[in-house]
Design a protein around this motif. Structure first.
Motif, short mmCIF file in Angstrom:
data_model
loop_
_atom_site.label_atom_id
_atom_site.label_comp_id
_atom_site.label_asym_id
_atom_site.label_seq_id
_atom_site.Cartn_x
_atom_site.Cartn_y
_atom_site.Cartn_z
N GLU A 4 16.23 25.28 -26.54
CA GLU A 4 16.09 24.19 -26.91
C GLU A 4 17.41 23.12 -27.21
O GLU A 4 17.08 21.92 -26.01
CB GLU A 4 15.31 23.51 -28.13
N LYS A 7 17.84 22.39 -23.52
CA LYS A 7 17.09 21.90 -23.14
C LYS A 7 17.77 19.94 -23.35
O LYS A 7 17.14 19.48 -22.64
CB LYS A 7 15.42 22.19 -22.56
N ALA A 8 17.39 20.19 -24.44
CA ALA A 8 17.93 18.24 -24.71
C ALA A 8 19.55 18.27 -24.80
O ALA A 8 19.03 16.96 -24.38
CB ALA A 8 17.89 18.64 -26.43
N GLN A 10 20.13 18.32 -21.67
CA GLN A 10 19.49 17.94 -20.42
C GLN A 10 18.67 16.80 -20.32
O GLN A 10 19.57 16.05 -19.47
CB GLN A 10 18.97 19.05 -19.29
N ARG A 11 18.22 16.56 -21.17
CA ARG A 11 17.94 15.76 -20.87
C ARG A 11 18.48 14.28 -21.16
O ARG A 11 18.08 13.51 -20.93
CB ARG A 11 15.86 15.45 -21.84
N LYS A 12 19.03 14.37 -22.31
CA LYS A 12 20.42 13.80 -23.02
C LYS A 12 21.31 13.00 -21.37
O LYS A 12 21.29 11.48 -21.28
CB LYS A 12 21.05 14.38 -23.61
N GLU A 14 20.19 13.06 -18.81
CA GLU A 14 19.48 12.32 -17.51
C GLU A 14 19.17 10.96 -17.89
O GLU A 14 19.75 10.05 -17.02
CB GLU A 14 17.99 12.99 -17.62
N ALA A 15 18.71 11.12 -18.98
CA ALA A 15 18.61 9.73 -19.45
C ALA A 15 20.19 9.16 -19.78
O ALA A 15 20.15 7.70 -18.69
CB ALA A 15 18.87 9.82 -21.10
N GLN A 53 10.38 22.25 -15.69
CA GLN A 53 9.97 21.18 -16.40
C GLN A 53 8.97 22.63 -17.50
O GLN A 53 8.99 21.84 -18.64
CB GLN A 53 8.91 21.25 -15.91
N GLY A 56 12.85 25.55 -18.88
CA GLY A 56 14.12 25.44 -18.94
C GLY A 56 14.82 26.32 -17.65
O GLY A 56 16.47 25.76 -18.32
#
Length: 89
Positions: A4, A7-8, A10-12, A14-15, A53, A56
């Motif tokens: 997790e 994945k977090a 990677q999301r950070k 992307e933002a 998606q 991950g």
């Protein structure tokens, strides 16, 4: 499945890429590379990596579906992906 935390992260990234996209484009157009160096490292789109998606997973990624090969196979065999069916000849 990816952790997790991965994945977090990677999301950070992307933002952050989305947040600084306009500023990066303007600095590149102006040729101001010293100011470009001052931006955070994770603001660069090169640091992004395609990930499944659902799981991950970073490898075996299929761009058209946004899934890794394992998840794609499971969903396709279950009939959950429209227009995809098992080949037979």
């Amino acid at each position: 499945m990816a952790k997790e935390s991965v994945k977090a992260r990677q999301r950070k990234r992307e933002a952050m890429v989305a947040k600084f996209a306009e500023k990066r484009a303007a600095l590149k157009a102006a040729g101001d590379y010293t100011a470009l160096d001052q931006l955070p490292k994770n603001a660069s789109p090169v640091r992004l990596h395609n990930r499944c998606q659902l799981s991950g997973r970073p490898k075996g990624y299929m761009r058209h579906f946004g899934l890794c090969r394992n998840m794609f196979r499971d969903l396709a065999l279950a009939g959950k992906i429209p227009g995809v069916r098992k080949a037979s000849w």
